[in-house]
Design a protein around this motif. Sequence first.
Motif: not given
Length: 245
Positions: A118-129, A133-146
């Motif tokens: 799709s044109n704007n998939p959502t990426l969920y991420v978790s982990g210490h680092s 990766l939140l800078f990728l929010g400029e290009f797609l939806n990104i959600k930091l879980i924990s």
Amino acid sequence: MIIGLIGFGKVSQTLVNLIKSDDIEFLTSKENRSKSTIEAIDELNVGLASTFDEVAKLSDILISATSPKSALNIARKYGKLSNGIYLDLNNISPETTLEINKCVDNLVDGAIIGKIDSNNPTLYVSGHSAQELLFLGEFLNIKLISENVGDAAILKLLRSSYTKTLTALLIESFEIAKRNNLENEFFDVISITEGSDFKDKSLSRIRNTLNNPKRKSEELQEMISYFDDENLIMVKAALEKFSQL
């Protein structure tokens, strides 16, 4: 910044198309690639290294998007060579994610929700680092879980169990409607509350499941195995339904 790609299927191709920046270079290798994959790499004009070892060593972010079956071996082989973030986007269980965490530094557990192409998939991420990766929010939806590796994998598994259990009920209800010559009316009455696109989405789900009942069953079995101390009545019922397809 260099983003290395291990695997060049739909996931990697979509990311290359979405993440456009003069400050970001994608890097992969044609090592042991199929003809169709090499054609896709050439078409998208991705940077090339001679080997995947080199890709891993040069990358600031190394993305594994291969297959669930090969995810752990890929991590063992190339993850240890990476000095940056290792982002695993494979559809794997929380158990496999934790195994990968044992052999990879800076693991980020990732889950792409929705259609990957799709044109704007959502990426969920978790982990210490993951926050890096939140800078990728400029290009797609990104959600930091924990900061907990495995949380994204658990959410992915829970979502999968929900959709598959719902699909099992949908197939069963649709079969009854067909036997009573009420299939069109069946979709009409549910669309009143579920939205005008309910029929199209439902038929797509049904087709996908009927074409892949074994794989769907394996995913539910994975859910039951991981949460073996939970009372998963509905998930087990869906698994029984899929075994009859």
